[in-house]
Design a protein around this motif. Structure first.
Motif, mmCIF file in Angstrom:
data_model
loop_
_atom_site.group_PDB
_atom_site.id
_atom_site.type_symbol
_atom_site.label_atom_id
_atom_site.label_comp_id
_atom_site.label_asym_id
_atom_site.label_seq_id
_atom_site.Cartn_x
_atom_site.Cartn_y
_atom_site.Cartn_z
ATOM 1 N N TYR A 68 0.840 -1.197 0.000
ATOM 2 C CA TYR A 68 0.000 0.000 0.000
ATOM 3 C C TYR A 68 0.872 1.242 0.000
ATOM 4 O O TYR A 68 2.028 1.205 0.396
ATOM 5 C CB TYR A 68 -1.003 -0.038 1.150
ATOM 6 N N ARG A 69 0.324 2.349 -0.504
ATOM 7 C CA ARG A 69 1.114 3.537 -0.821
ATOM 8 C C ARG A 69 0.625 4.760 -0.051
ATOM 9 O O ARG A 69 -0.564 4.833 0.308
ATOM 10 C CB ARG A 69 1.014 3.846 -2.322
ATOM 11 N N PRO A 70 1.479 5.737 0.181
ATOM 12 C CA PRO A 70 1.004 7.035 0.670
ATOM 13 C C PRO A 70 0.007 7.614 -0.335
ATOM 14 O O PRO A 70 0.230 7.573 -1.555
ATOM 15 C CB PRO A 70 2.271 7.887 0.740
ATOM 16 N N GLY A 71 -1.088 8.120 0.163
ATOM 17 C CA GLY A 71 -2.121 8.654 -0.710
ATOM 18 C C GLY A 71 -3.228 7.680 -1.030
ATOM 19 O O GLY A 71 -4.292 8.081 -1.538
ATOM 20 N N ASP A 72 -3.027 6.377 -0.753
ATOM 21 C CA ASP A 72 -4.107 5.406 -0.940
ATOM 22 C C ASP A 72 -5.259 5.722 0.004
ATOM 23 O O ASP A 72 -5.073 6.313 1.074
ATOM 24 C CB ASP A 72 -3.614 3.988 -0.649
ATOM 25 N N VAL A 73 -6.453 5.313 -0.381
ATOM 26 C CA VAL A 73 -7.617 5.400 0.501
ATOM 27 C C VAL A 73 -8.074 3.979 0.813
ATOM 28 O O VAL A 73 -8.404 3.212 -0.091
ATOM 29 C CB VAL A 73 -8.765 6.212 -0.127
ATOM 30 N N LEU B 179 -6.674 15.206 11.923
ATOM 31 C CA LEU B 179 -6.965 13.920 11.291
ATOM 32 C C LEU B 179 -8.013 14.042 10.189
ATOM 33 O O LEU B 179 -8.407 13.040 9.594
ATOM 34 C CB LEU B 179 -7.436 12.912 12.351
ATOM 35 N N ASP B 180 -8.469 15.259 9.918
ATOM 36 C CA ASP B 180 -9.404 15.456 8.812
ATOM 37 C C ASP B 180 -8.683 15.268 7.475
ATOM 38 O O ASP B 180 -7.505 15.603 7.330
ATOM 39 C CB ASP B 180 -10.009 16.863 8.866
ATOM 40 N N SER B 181 -9.394 14.717 6.528
ATOM 41 C CA SER B 181 -8.824 14.471 5.195
ATOM 42 C C SER B 181 -9.681 15.140 4.137
ATOM 43 O O SER B 181 -10.909 15.224 4.265
ATOM 44 C CB SER B 181 -8.752 12.964 4.931
ATOM 45 N N ASP B 182 -9.044 15.585 3.066
ATOM 46 C CA ASP B 182 -9.767 16.180 1.948
ATOM 47 C C ASP B 182 -10.373 15.119 1.030
ATOM 48 O O ASP B 182 -11.274 15.426 0.237
ATOM 49 C CB ASP B 182 -8.837 17.065 1.117
ATOM 50 N N VAL B 183 -9.883 13.873 1.130
ATOM 51 C CA VAL B 183 -10.303 12.853 0.162
ATOM 52 C C VAL B 183 -10.942 11.632 0.805
ATOM 53 O O VAL B 183 -11.392 10.730 0.102
ATOM 54 C CB VAL B 183 -9.109 12.419 -0.713
ATOM 55 N N ALA B 184 -10.960 11.555 2.138
ATOM 56 C CA ALA B 184 -11.522 10.399 2.829
ATOM 57 C C ALA B 184 -12.145 10.857 4.134
ATOM 58 O O ALA B 184 -12.106 12.044 4.486
ATOM 59 C CB ALA B 184 -10.429 9.355 3.085
ATOM 60 N N ASP B 185 -12.724 9.908 4.878
ATOM 61 C CA ASP B 185 -13.311 10.256 6.169
ATOM 62 C C ASP B 185 -12.256 10.739 7.150
ATOM 63 O O ASP B 185 -12.510 11.618 7.981
ATOM 64 C CB ASP B 185 -14.028 9.037 6.770
ATOM 65 N N LEU B 186 -11.066 10.152 7.077
ATOM 66 C CA LEU B 186 -9.982 10.467 8.009
ATOM 67 C C LEU B 186 -8.648 10.328 7.308
ATOM 68 O O LEU B 186 -8.529 9.637 6.285
ATOM 69 C CB LEU B 186 -9.962 9.470 9.192
ATOM 70 N N THR B 187 -7.630 10.952 7.874
ATOM 71 C CA THR B 187 -6.255 10.566 7.589
ATOM 72 C C THR B 187 -5.710 9.950 8.875
ATOM 73 O O THR B 187 -6.223 10.227 9.962
ATOM 74 C CB THR B 187 -5.389 11.756 7.141
ATOM 75 N N HIS B 188 -4.705 9.096 8.769
ATOM 76 C CA HIS B 188 -4.330 8.353 9.981
ATOM 77 C C HIS B 188 -3.105 8.905 10.691
ATOM 78 O O HIS B 188 -2.736 8.390 11.750
ATOM 79 C CB HIS B 188 -4.163 6.865 9.667
ATOM 80 N N ILE B 189 -2.488 9.948 10.151
ATOM 81 C CA ILE B 189 -1.398 10.608 10.868
ATOM 82 C C ILE B 189 -1.611 12.119 10.773
ATOM 83 O O ILE B 189 -2.388 12.594 9.942
ATOM 84 C CB ILE B 189 -0.007 10.229 10.309
ATOM 85 N N ALA B 190 -0.891 12.835 11.626
ATOM 86 C CA ALA B 190 -1.021 14.296 11.658
ATOM 87 C C ALA B 190 0.377 14.909 11.585
ATOM 88 O O ALA B 190 0.930 15.350 12.595
ATOM 89 C CB ALA B 190 -1.735 14.739 12.928
ATOM 90 N N PRO B 191 1.014 14.937 10.416
ATOM 91 C CA PRO B 191 2.393 15.412 10.315
ATOM 92 C C PRO B 191 2.508 16.877 10.698
ATOM 93 O O PRO B 191 1.655 17.702 10.361
ATOM 94 C CB PRO B 191 2.735 15.182 8.839
ATOM 95 N N GLY B 192 3.589 17.178 11.431
ATOM 96 C CA GLY B 192 3.885 18.553 11.793
ATOM 97 C C GLY B 192 3.079 19.095 12.942
ATOM 98 O O GLY B 192 3.274 20.242 13.357
ATOM 99 N N VAL B 193 2.175 18.276 13.508
ATOM 100 C CA VAL B 193 1.314 18.749 14.588
ATOM 101 C C VAL B 193 1.930 18.474 15.955
ATOM 102 O O VAL B 193 1.740 19.228 16.903
ATOM 103 C CB VAL B 193 -0.082 18.088 14.487
ATOM 104 N N GLY B 194 2.704 17.396 16.071
ATOM 105 C CA GLY B 194 3.210 16.975 17.378
ATOM 106 C C GLY B 194 2.181 16.113 18.074
ATOM 107 O O GLY B 194 1.097 15.840 17.561
ATOM 108 N N GLY B 195 2.512 15.685 19.300
ATOM 109 C CA GLY B 195 1.586 14.842 20.043
ATOM 110 C C GLY B 195 1.288 13.543 19.330
ATOM 111 O O GLY B 195 0.126 13.125 19.231
ATOM 112 N N GLY B 196 2.337 12.872 18.828
ATOM 113 C CA GLY B 196 2.138 11.683 18.009
ATOM 114 C C GLY B 196 1.368 10.569 18.688
ATOM 115 O O GLY B 196 0.533 9.901 18.056
#
Length: 505
Positions: free
Chosen positions: A334-339, A433-450
């Motif tokens: 599976y790839r980055p950007g997959d839904v 965790l909001d996504s423009d193309v799906a219900d969610l994204t599963h990571i939050a880059p650059g936000v911290g609090g991993g």
């Protein structure tokens, strides 16, 4: 031991209990005295140290004055005795510190290591350890007696051999001792599974071990292979496992106590089971892969807990879900950007293929919510580097949407020495965790609090269930062979979950 016996049936001492020290010493055959040991705690109560030495026929004051044993928790002083003069050949004086459960754990670990390979070991601790200290002592002795298995041409071989027999004197609490041994052995099973090399341990292998455990522990078992995972819509497991030559599996194990009905509470435990993690297409650096055979520790813990439920007379229904996949690199990875479409229909945009653990957990959590009607839902995972950076090996973060559940787990961890640290599920991070193309994204880059954002992602799949998440990324592995730990997987969380389950009546 050939095959996997050293993993699922770890070698431990034969434990027994007697109220009288003299009886325990008298029961040692003269021919066995050379390999027999008397263990005596050294604490604030000097009389408790002197009495066992006197019972052995020694001048107790002289022994103490000569060897000056320390009362510091875990300090060991070995006193050799003349051959044939006494029922034992050696005395191990071990500091018990302030007599707290923590001190008894430290002392027990020292004794477990000091008495490996002995024949019969008499522990004169029952009358001084108390109801809290005795289980702490027993569990620590069992854990510290174990060392990492070795893999030979005919399979896994046990490491160091624990003492053949252990007799605890000064108590009639045989059930407490027996249960402590069961809990510790369960943790050893979790360790052994996690230590197994990944060229042996793949999702199908773990499913086979689950079947073996189920037969021995009276559990019902169901296994989804790749076809049934696709049929039932477990898109997260299929995505993460798509790049591996060994397809993913989902395993369900059920403990049904005697007399259980539809109204009996159900606990569902979910374990992350990444049998090896390359990072996928966003491949890890070489050093980052060295410990990745233990990335299925959560599933190992859950399997070990289910295996012990019957022996500990757990009175609630317990279901374990093992979310098993290998995160490998292949044309089908599976790839980055997959839904990805998870069980139940939630779609997730993939932001990093090395954040695969939450993807497989999401499937299992969604299934638990939709199909199992859990009273409590708990997942266990070596999930985030952020958890390891924040707390190291001192404690594991626990996130929960229910304060009572969180506090009960923290209390259980306090009783077993497996510290959980409550962490906030801060909704401040949720929008990341909001996504423009799906219900969610599963990571939050650059936000911290991993660790927080990972927990918030998992929360999206538990519905309104009372849920907790244990991130054991730091506590699930040890870099040293010390105390109760062997180097590598620790099995952290096994005993605290069992203690929590035992207390449900």
């Amino acid at each position: 031991m050939p095959r996997d016996d050293a993993i699922l049936d770890p070698r431990t001492s034969a434990w027994s209990v007697t109220t009288g020290l003299e009886d325990a010493l008298a029961a040692i055959p003269p021919r066995s005295a050379e390999d027999a040991v008397l263990v005596v705690p050294v604490g604030e109560d000097a009389a408790a140290t002197l009495a066992p030495l006197t019972a052995l026929g020694l001048d107790a004051d002289l022994v103490v004055a000569t060897h000056e044993p320390s009362s510091t928790a875990g300090a060991v002083t070995t006193v050799p005795l003349a051959p044939g003069a006494h029922p034992v050949r050696r005395i191990v004086l071990v500091g018990s510190g302030d007599g707290s459960p923590r001190a008894w754990r430290t002392a027990g670990a020292a004794v477990g290591r000091a008495t490996r390979g002995r024949g019969r070991v008499v522990h004169a601790v029952g009358d001084v350890a108390g109801s809290d200290g005795l289980p702490a002592w027993v569990e620590s002795v069992v854990l510290a007696s174990w060392t990492t298995p070795r893999w030979r041409s005919d399979g896994a071989q046990a490491g160091a051999v624990p003492a053949r027999e252990v007799v605890v004197t000064g108590t009639d609490a045989s059930a407490a001792v027996e249960h402590a041994v069961v809990r510790a052995r369960a943790q050893l099973v979790a360790r052994g599974l996690a230590h197994t090399p990944s060229n042996t341990k793949n999702p199908a292998w773990m499913a086979r071990q689950a079947r073996v455990v189920a037969r021995g522990a009276g559990l019902d078992v169901t296994v989804w292979d790749e076809r049934s995972l696709r049929r039932d819509g477990f898109g997260g497991l299929l995505a993460v496992g798509g790049g591996s030559a060994t397809p993913p599996r989902l395993v369900r194990l059920d403990h049904e106590p005697v007399g259980a009905t539809a109204t009996t509470p159900r606990v569902v435990l979910v374990g992350k089971g990444i049998t090896f993690d390359t990072g996928g297409l966003q491949v890890k650096p070489a050093d980052g892969m060295l410990g990745m055979k233990t990335d299925m520790s959560g599933s190992a813990v859950v399997l070990a807990v289910l295996a012990a439920c019957r022996a500990l007379d757990v009175r609630v229904r317990v279901t374990g879900l093992l979310a098993l996949a290998e995160n490998a690199v292949d044309g089908a990875s599976y790839r980055p950007g997959d839904v990805v479409t998870h069980y139940g229909g939630t779609t997730v945009e993939i932001g990093n293929t090395d954040a695969e653990g939450r993807i497989v957990l999401a499937d299992a959590l969604a299934y638990a919510d939709a199909e199992l009607d859990p009273t409590w839902l708990v997942d266990v995972a070596t999930l985030t580097g952020a958890a390891r950076i924040a707390l190291g090996r001192v404690a594991a973060p626990v996130f929960a949407n229910d304060d009572a559940l969180r506090d009960a787990l923290v209390d259980a961890g306090t009783s077993t020495g497996e510290t959980l640290w409550p962490m906030p599920l801060s909704d401040t991070y949720r929008r990341a965790l909001d996504s423009d193309v799906a219900d969610l994204t599963h990571i939050a880059p650059g936000v911290g609090g991993g660790a927080v954002t990972a927990a918030l992602f998992l929360r999206e799949f538990v519905g309104a269930r009372r849920w907790a998440h244990l991130d054991i990324a730091g506590t699930g592995r040890s870099d040293v062979d010390a105390g109760t730990d062997a180097k590598g997987a620790t099995g952290f969380g096994t005993r605290l979950l069992l203690r929590w389950l035992e207390e449900m009546r």
